[in-house]
Design a protein around this motif. Sequence first.
Motif, short mmCIF file in Angstrom:
data_model
loop_
_atom_site.label_atom_id
_atom_site.label_comp_id
_atom_site.label_asym_id
_atom_site.label_seq_id
_atom_site.Cartn_x
_atom_site.Cartn_y
_atom_site.Cartn_z
N SER A 90 -11.22 47.50 31.28
CA SER A 90 -11.92 46.39 31.44
C SER A 90 -11.17 45.31 32.43
N ASP A 99 -15.71 39.94 30.46
CA ASP A 99 -14.25 40.25 30.83
C ASP A 99 -13.81 41.48 29.98
N CYS A 100 -14.40 41.97 29.16
CA CYS A 100 -14.03 43.13 28.14
C CYS A 100 -14.91 44.42 28.36
N ILE A 101 -15.46 44.48 29.41
CA ILE A 101 -16.36 45.65 29.79
C ILE A 101 -15.46 46.50 30.43
N PRO A 102 -15.49 47.79 30.05
CA PRO A 102 -14.84 48.79 30.97
C PRO A 102 -15.39 49.26 32.17
N CYS A 103 -15.45 48.43 33.19
CA CYS A 103 -15.81 48.56 34.61
C CYS A 103 -15.15 48.68 35.58
N GLU A 121 -12.12 48.98 25.52
CA GLU A 121 -12.07 48.68 26.75
C GLU A 121 -11.56 49.72 27.77
#
Length: 626
Positions: free
Chosen positions: A574, A76-80, A558
């Motif tokens: 994120s 949930d905290c990946i800047p994607c 993030e």
Amino acid sequence: MDWGPVLPDSLVLEIFLHLPHDAVLRAGLTCRQWQAVSRDEFLWRELFYSYYRIPRSVPRHPSAVSWYREFKRLYDCIPCVEVQTLREHSDQVLHLAFSHRGHRFSSCSKDCTVKLWDTERQDGNISLVHSSSMRQFNWGYTQFSQFNPDDTLLLVSGVYLGPHHSSSGEIAVISLDNYTLLSRVRNKPYDVFGCWLNETHLISGNLHWIGNMTSCSVLWLNKAFQDIESENVNVVKRLFKIQNINASTIRTVMVAHCRRHDNPDLLLDYEAQSQARRQKAEQDNQHHPLLFDLGASDSEEEEEAESEEQCGTDGRSHGFSSARTPQPTISGLDHVIHSRKHVGARELQIETQVAQMMGRAYTKAPDPSLINPSEPGEGEDKTYLLFTTGSLTYSPHQIGIKRIKPDQMTTSGPVLGEERSSEEFFDSLDHVIDIHGHIIGMGLSPDHRYLYVNSRAWPKGCVISDPMSPPPIAEEIDMHVIDLKSLREERRSLRAHRAFTPNDECFFIFLDVSRDFVASGAEDKHGYIWDRHYNICLARLAHDDVVNSVAFSPADQELLLSASDDSTIKVWRSPRMVRLSQASPRQLRPRSLLPSWLLRHKNSTFPGNVNGKAVSEGWKKPSEGK
């Protein structure tokens, strides 16, 4: 109301072990018992290892509070999630750099501008605040930028176009108070890039050919403010003079400040990692990358002849994309190619042997005490100059390390060359790390403890007989991790990204490192994000062309930027931050997304209402948060 017999917790746990993580979360909203079981640590440990396919010999991150939260962090905290596309550049965007506070970032491009952007707008969007064109100074394009430590000055590196289609490099220093140009510094070859040593001094390079395939790289310390002209005040000072053989040159300088007492942002379990690597090698000799796509869409000798400077030819014109525009070839290669037409192979071989003999006789002996490997908390603070170099061929395949002593960190002091005798013409390298491949990118961790290196490997066991014919390089890009405390490579290579250009056209792909993640561009039209502890690829960031650079915000990992040959800069956040930005003020009232078991049972409302809903929303797919 009688709900009937209740299943034992052990049976519910056994059922949950066979469900995917999102189904477990939904089931946890059913009743109090199922909600308690759905937070079981054993359950989430099993889900964690199976979902991310991490060898069980790799321990949980030492700072992790629970398996549940660790799973949520990676998910949930990946800047994607792409939240904005910046299209103000009119040509390929080559490099991105954040200020140390994270409130601004700069971008460099083939359109020959350097642009400054604001990241602190109230609406959350990023906006352009300033743009400077360098064409008035006869630059071909801007290629790299870096903020000084107190974010008051910006170093901008570019390719200077000289007469007869020749090109060298130049560094400009721009004030961030009023955007005025403070100084310009020669930088040769152009892919030295340049870097800050401290708030007021920067490092540049110069190159002098002393043979057909032998040269001398000089690294200079320059004062950022060079408007004072006095014979009593130095504004430039020679740092190091290093001999190069076999057509190699020093490139890509950077400074690492290695602290004696530090809190490393990456805690490694080397034994577990080595065991995992051996197990994986036994299972499969060929590496298959793990990828979790979480919703990303598909001036010492100024009289030197200008003709010896690098010529601008079609360096990047035969890559993955047909839309790519020309870029100069690897620095100095044209000089060597021209020499090869008039000198035989035997003469070049003799030249190298003589250069090696002369180098040994006239190189200042290294001081072992300057760079002895140290354990954390031992020794003293050290400042290292890092750069790419080589000894076997022109392609950069080694990391050179040279310690900068405290008395070398200012331009004041003795006259140039006064500190060395006539028998100490060259400086020696303090340490060399061979990567056994073509180095195409380097980046430091935030604490300067670890150096991450992008390379394209040579075949195992290859022998280089001709410096001008280096081994073929792999399409897969390996990312190595070097511990600057122990001065050795510590982790198995990260891999998932690819490049396609050959040796003589290979170009730099900038990477960046945050506290928990590392990201890199690639020639396959994607950026990639890995977790630093678990060595797994977590997300792919899509562009329409080669991704040249990525940058994490130092204030918030993030937030990530990516720059591409498609002339855009994409802004990624994120899923968690996207949800928070889209929530209404009422929803943003303080609450716990992950309440403890005790708080859940103190709550008079039935589980699955407010708290349960919050958890459910916290696990939406990134694509649902767009």
